[in-house]
Design a protein around this motif. Structure first.
Motif, PDB file in Angstrom:
ATOM      1  N   GLY A  29      -9.291   0.026 -10.283  1.00  0.00           N
ATOM      2  CA  GLY A  29     -10.191   0.093  -9.136  1.00  0.00           C
ATOM      3  C   GLY A  29     -10.697   1.501  -8.904  1.00  0.00           C
ATOM      4  O   GLY A  29     -10.189   2.476  -9.465  1.00  0.00           O
ATOM      5  N   LEU A  30     -11.707   1.611  -8.046  1.00  0.00           N
ATOM      6  CA  LEU A  30     -12.272   2.925  -7.755  1.00  0.00           C
ATOM      7  C   LEU A  30     -12.698   3.023  -6.304  1.00  0.00           C
ATOM      8  O   LEU A  30     -12.964   2.019  -5.630  1.00  0.00           O
ATOM      9  N   GLN A  31     -12.717   4.262  -5.821  1.00  0.00           N
ATOM     10  CA  GLN A  31     -13.170   4.553  -4.466  1.00  0.00           C
ATOM     11  C   GLN A  31     -14.285   5.599  -4.520  1.00  0.00           C
ATOM     12  O   GLN A  31     -14.132   6.628  -5.179  1.00  0.00           O
ATOM     13  N   TRP A  32     -15.374   5.306  -3.812  1.00  0.00           N
ATOM     14  CA  TRP A  32     -16.570   6.154  -3.782  1.00  0.00           C
ATOM     15  C   TRP A  32     -16.817   6.537  -2.333  1.00  0.00           C
ATOM     16  O   TRP A  32     -16.917   5.664  -1.464  1.00  0.00           O
ATOM     17  N   MET A  33     -16.878   7.828  -2.073  1.00  0.00           N
ATOM     18  CA  MET A  33     -17.143   8.287  -0.710  1.00  0.00           C
ATOM     19  C   MET A  33     -18.249   9.335  -0.720  1.00  0.00           C
ATOM     20  O   MET A  33     -18.097  10.394  -1.319  1.00  0.00           O
ATOM     21  N   LYS A  34     -19.377   9.008  -0.089  1.00  0.00           N
ATOM     22  CA  LYS A  34     -20.453   9.977   0.064  1.00  0.00           C
ATOM     23  C   LYS A  34     -20.156  10.808   1.306  1.00  0.00           C
ATOM     24  O   LYS A  34     -20.228  10.315   2.430  1.00  0.00           O
ATOM     25  N   ALA A  35     -19.805  12.068   1.094  1.00  0.00           N
ATOM     26  CA  ALA A  35     -19.452  12.931   2.221  1.00  0.00           C
ATOM     27  C   ALA A  35     -20.673  13.262   3.072  1.00  0.00           C
ATOM     28  O   ALA A  35     -20.555  13.460   4.291  1.00  0.00           O
ATOM     29  N   GLY A  36     -21.854  13.347   2.437  1.00  0.00           N
ATOM     30  CA  GLY A  36     -23.071  13.613   3.193  1.00  0.00           C
ATOM     31  C   GLY A  36     -22.954  14.850   4.055  1.00  0.00           C
ATOM     32  O   GLY A  36     -22.601  15.936   3.594  1.00  0.00           O
ATOM     33  N   ASN A  37     -23.189  14.678   5.369  1.00  0.00           N
ATOM     34  CA  ASN A  37     -23.178  15.820   6.288  1.00  0.00           C
ATOM     35  C   ASN A  37     -21.802  16.130   6.874  1.00  0.00           C
ATOM     36  O   ASN A  37     -21.688  16.938   7.794  1.00  0.00           O
ATOM     37  N   GLY A  38     -20.754  15.490   6.331  1.00  0.00           N
ATOM     38  CA  GLY A  38     -19.409  15.902   6.713  1.00  0.00           C
ATOM     39  C   GLY A  38     -18.476  14.775   7.075  1.00  0.00           C
ATOM     40  O   GLY A  38     -18.820  13.895   7.872  1.00  0.00           O
ATOM     41  N   ILE A  39     -17.289  14.781   6.471  1.00  0.00           N
ATOM     42  CA  ILE A  39     -16.283  13.758   6.728  1.00  0.00           C
ATOM     43  C   ILE A  39     -14.911  14.338   6.386  1.00  0.00           C
ATOM     44  O   ILE A  39     -14.803  15.295   5.601  1.00  0.00           O
ATOM     45  N   ILE A  40     -13.872  13.780   6.974  1.00  0.00           N
ATOM     46  CA  ILE A  40     -12.491  14.123   6.635  1.00  0.00           C
ATOM     47  C   ILE A  40     -11.845  12.879   6.030  1.00  0.00           C
ATOM     48  O   ILE A  40     -12.027  11.766   6.541  1.00  0.00           O
ATOM     49  N   HIS A  41     -11.121  13.058   4.920  1.00  0.00           N
ATOM     50  CA  HIS A  41     -10.461  11.887   4.324  1.00  0.00           C
ATOM     51  C   HIS A  41      -9.070  12.270   3.830  1.00  0.00           C
ATOM     52  O   HIS A  41      -8.716  13.434   3.711  1.00  0.00           O
ATOM     53  N   ASP A  42      -8.295  11.228   3.551  1.00  0.00           N
ATOM     54  CA  ASP A  42      -6.964  11.384   2.983  1.00  0.00           C
ATOM     55  C   ASP A  42      -6.751  10.232   2.017  1.00  0.00           C
ATOM     56  O   ASP A  42      -7.123   9.092   2.314  1.00  0.00           O
ATOM     57  N   GLU A  43      -6.176  10.529   0.849  1.00  0.00           N
ATOM     58  CA  GLU A  43      -5.838   9.501  -0.134  1.00  0.00           C
ATOM     59  C   GLU A  43      -4.342   9.561  -0.407  1.00  0.00           C
ATOM     60  O   GLU A  43      -3.777  10.641  -0.536  1.00  0.00           O
ATOM     61  N   LYS A  44      -3.720   8.395  -0.509  1.00  0.00           N
ATOM     62  CA  LYS A  44      -2.271   8.335  -0.688  1.00  0.00           C
ATOM     63  C   LYS A  44      -1.920   7.524  -1.937  1.00  0.00           C
ATOM     64  O   LYS A  44      -2.046   6.299  -1.964  1.00  0.00           O
ATOM     65  N   PRO A  45      -1.525   8.183  -3.023  1.00  0.00           N
ATOM     66  CA  PRO A  45      -1.014   7.440  -4.181  1.00  0.00           C
ATOM     67  C   PRO A  45       0.331   6.794  -3.844  1.00  0.00           C
ATOM     68  O   PRO A  45       1.171   7.389  -3.156  1.00  0.00           O
ATOM     69  N   PHE A  46       0.540   5.581  -4.331  1.00  0.00           N
ATOM     70  CA  PHE A  46       1.812   4.891  -4.087  1.00  0.00           C
ATOM     71  C   PHE A  46       1.957   3.767  -5.102  1.00  0.00           C
ATOM     72  O   PHE A  46       1.060   3.523  -5.914  1.00  0.00           O
ATOM     73  N   ILE A  47       3.095   3.084  -5.046  1.00  0.00           N
ATOM     74  CA  ILE A  47       3.387   2.001  -5.980  1.00  0.00           C
ATOM     75  C   ILE A  47       3.636   0.717  -5.195  1.00  0.00           C
ATOM     76  O   ILE A  47       4.542   0.656  -4.361  1.00  0.00           O
ATOM     77  N   MET A  48       2.806  -0.298  -5.450  1.00  0.00           N
ATOM     78  CA  MET A  48       3.040  -1.612  -4.861  1.00  0.00           C
ATOM     79  C   MET A  48       4.184  -2.316  -5.579  1.00  0.00           C
ATOM     80  O   MET A  48       4.595  -1.914  -6.668  1.00  0.00           O
ATOM     81  N   GLU A  49       4.628  -3.407  -4.991  1.00  0.00           N
ATOM     82  CA  GLU A  49       5.791  -4.122  -5.516  1.00  0.00           C
ATOM     83  C   GLU A  49       5.619  -4.540  -6.973  1.00  0.00           C
ATOM     84  O   GLU A  49       6.542  -4.431  -7.773  1.00  0.00           O
ATOM     85  N   ASN A  50       4.433  -5.008  -7.339  1.00  0.00           N
ATOM     86  CA  ASN A  50       4.216  -5.509  -8.695  1.00  0.00           C
ATOM     87  C   ASN A  50       3.559  -4.488  -9.613  1.00  0.00           C
ATOM     88  O   ASN A  50       3.208  -4.807 -10.751  1.00  0.00           O
ATOM     89  N   ASP A  51       3.358  -3.252  -9.132  1.00  0.00           N
ATOM     90  CA  ASP A  51       2.774  -2.197  -9.964  1.00  0.00           C
ATOM     91  C   ASP A  51       3.765  -1.727 -11.017  1.00  0.00           C
ATOM     92  O   ASP A  51       4.994  -1.808 -10.826  1.00  0.00           O
ATOM     93  N   GLU A  52       3.246  -1.201 -12.145  1.00  0.00           N
ATOM     94  CA  GLU A  52       4.118  -0.406 -12.985  1.00  0.00           C
ATOM     95  C   GLU A  52       4.429   0.879 -12.215  1.00  0.00           C
ATOM     96  O   GLU A  52       3.652   1.307 -11.357  1.00  0.00           O
ATOM     97  N   PRO A  53       5.576   1.520 -12.451  1.00  0.00           N
ATOM     98  CA  PRO A  53       6.009   2.612 -11.577  1.00  0.00           C
ATOM     99  C   PRO A  53       5.234   3.916 -11.731  1.00  0.00           C
ATOM    100  O   PRO A  53       5.466   4.856 -10.978  1.00  0.00           O
ATOM    101  N   ILE A  54       4.327   3.989 -12.685  1.00  0.00           N
ATOM    102  CA  ILE A  54       3.625   5.240 -12.960  1.00  0.00           C
ATOM    103  C   ILE A  54       2.261   5.263 -12.260  1.00  0.00           C
ATOM    104  O   ILE A  54       1.464   4.329 -12.409  1.00  0.00           O
ATOM    105  N   PHE A  55       2.016   6.338 -11.491  1.00  0.00           N
ATOM    106  CA  PHE A  55       0.683   6.548 -10.929  1.00  0.00           C
ATOM    107  C   PHE A  55      -0.078   7.515 -11.835  1.00  0.00           C
ATOM    108  O   PHE A  55       0.449   8.531 -12.269  1.00  0.00           O
TER     109      PHE A  55
END
Length: 296
Positions: free
Chosen positions: A97-123
């Motif tokens: 999957g992918l995330q696209w964010m157009k900051a444009g004239n200004g924004i604050i964001h936070d991204e959090k890598p993590f592992i879901m229950e059925n994910d392989e353990p590697i991010f």
């Protein structure tokens, strides 16, 4: 900072190791002799990391930060990634999957890598920044997420693998993500003992990045988090995978970006005066703040 990237031969970039938050990354763009490939002004390769101990998608807020003047583009190779921003956007994407964010004239964001229950353990992921045209830097921020099933994917001839169109167009396929300068990002998964020939559009600036397994790119062995900036005017790029495992290859670039580029911290603008304004607006609270309470 302004750079010139035109070259009569391909150039190899190894990147530099940096600590970004809690993660070790390889920063390929910008480099000392390279400011952009098309409108793409930034590439971080977040090295594979074992996160089996971390199943929380909620950020602490310690790494929330602003952007202005660019698009941030995060692509997850394995694991999961959550997104929160000061315009109230929130989503979670998994591998592919992918995330696209157009900051444009200004924004604050936070991204959090993590592992879901059925994910392989590697991010494992990549982040690109796409420089916006001057007028688009004044626009309101926007956000879009695509899960793996939403990303257009084409089969290569002769069972050679697949090509995923993360951004831009490829033949009959097109990503639903907006573009501003004919930029493109493709993920090529090349099967063992397979080859693929790619013909860039005329005048495009093109780079190739290989995450791990080595492949032959026009006679140059490339792999292990290295990037090859292709020569100006190249008409064909031939990929050959002689290994017994599939190889992941990112092909990206676009039309040359012909406006001034001034980058400082999380902002990419057209002048130092614009950079000063970006900082002043941020410290004045114009970008808002992230409210996690409504998603908890």
């Amino acid at each position: 900072m302004c750079f010139t990237m035109k070259s009569n031969k391909a150039s190899l970039y190894r990147g530099i190791n940096l600590k970004v938050g809690e993660f070790l990354v390889n920063r390929l763009i910008p480099a000392s002799t390279l400011g952009s490939v098309g409108a793409i002004v930034f590439l971080d390769h977040i090295y594979p990391v074992d996160l089996r101990h971390d199943s929380s998608s909620f950020p602490t807020g310690n790494y929330a930060h602003p952007h202005r003047g660019i698009v941030t583009f995060s692509y997850v190779l394995s694991g999961s990634l959550s997104h929160y921003d000061s315009r109230g956007n929130h989503n979670i994407i998994g591998a592919g999957g992918l995330q696209w964010m157009k900051a444009g004239n200004g924004i604050i964001h936070d991204e959090k890598p993590f592992i879901m229950e059925n994910d392989e353990p590697i991010f494992h992921s990549l982040q690109f920044w796409v420089n916006l045209p001057g007028e688009a830097k004044k626009e309101e921020p926007e956000y879009m997420a695509l899960q793996a099933v939403d990303v257009p994917e084409a089969q290569l001839p002769d069972h050679g693998g697949t090509i995923r169109i993360l951004l831009g167009e490829f033949g009959l396929w097109a990503s639903p993500i907006p573009t501003f300068n004919h930029e493109f990002i493709y993920h090529l998964s090349l099967n063992p003992h397979s080859s693929f020939s790619f013909s860039p559009r005329k005048d495009d600036e093109v780079a190739v990045f290989v995450t791990a397994s080595e492949v032959d790119v026009n006679g140059i062995v490339l792999g292990n988090s290295k990037m090859l900036l292709m020569e100006e005017g190249i008409k064909e790029i031939v990929f050959q995978n002689d290994k017994i495992n599939a190889a992941d290859i990112l092909i990206f670039g676009g039309k040359p970006y012909n406006e001034p580029i001034v980058a400082e911290g999380p902002f990419v603008m057209s002048s130092y005066a614009d950079i000063a304004t970006a900082y002043r607006d941020f410290f004045a609270g114009a970008y808002g703040s992230i409210n996690l309470s409504w998603v908890r």
